[in-house]
Design an enzyme around this catalytic site. Sequence first.
Site, PDB file in Angstrom:
ATOM      1  N   SER A  23       0.842  -1.191   0.000  1.00 24.54           N
ATOM      2  CA  SER A  23       0.000   0.000   0.000  1.00 24.54           C
ATOM      3  C   SER A  23       0.877   1.240   0.000  1.00 24.54           C
ATOM      4  CB  SER A  23      -0.901   0.019   1.239  1.00 24.54           C
ATOM      5  OG  SER A  23      -1.582   1.262   1.352  1.00 24.54           O
TER       6      SER A  23
ATOM      7  N   TYR B 241      -1.687  -1.198  10.099  1.00 14.39           N
ATOM      8  CA  TYR B 241      -1.771  -1.509   8.669  1.00 14.39           C
ATOM      9  C   TYR B 241      -0.530  -1.026   7.930  1.00 14.39           C
ATOM     10  CZ  TYR B 241      -3.617  -1.367   3.862  1.00 14.39           C
ATOM     11  OH  TYR B 241      -3.816  -1.524   2.513  1.00 14.39           O
TER      12      TYR B 241
END
Length: 254
Positions: free
Chosen positions: A145, A160
Amino acid sequence: MSFPVERTAIVTGGGSPRGIGRATADLLAAQGWHVAVLDIDGAGAEETAASLTERHGVASLGLAMDIARPEEIEAAVSRVEAELPQVVGLANVAGVPSPVPFFELDLAEWDRVFAIDIRGLFVLTQRVTRTMVANGIGRVVSVSSVSAQRGGGIYSRVSYSAAKAAVLGFTRALAREIGEHGVTVNAVAPGPIDTDIMGGTLSEERKRELVTALPAGRVGTPRDVAATIAFLMGPDAGYITGATYNVDGGLHIF
């Protein structure tokens, strides 16, 4: 070694109708790959697989698999290897977000995110690449990401971002270790993509802010990410390994 004509790709996280995993599975099937769709949502995985066979005429298999459970990974991969042609590609797409602020983050949430976003990815990749190395050819592409590079900032936060950053280190180290066996290992780092996460959790005001900040001037689609994954898994990407491709409309520039 020549690229096998009859080849299978394993795609995790392909059960969601609007997700990157499903778009990836569909594009690979359109390019002639047989596809195994593995997802914690077994019904969704089966539906995706049936659609691939109907639309593209390839062999497909949809299986329920909780990537946080090593025994389920072993069972799923063993079935894929028994029922479909040679596994050449692995797309690690499955993952979970986490918007929990740092001082509200407990070990249970930290462990949940890491169990899925990096530990499960490790277990699955190790299992699949053993076969790839033995066969002398393989392609691994993992979804990280832009949050791993920017420290969050879209929806998810510390846990995350840390797990997705681990995916990048994992990718580079594994590429170095098994490259001599004909297996490439790469990552993609999506930015704002129009999936259920973005559609269901971000306010309209936040979406407008994101688009304003993007040089590309729009939010990405699952197909944008899938196209990069499919290229990296294809025959023309054999000299690309240990790389991270940003598919984020230029967000990483800021």
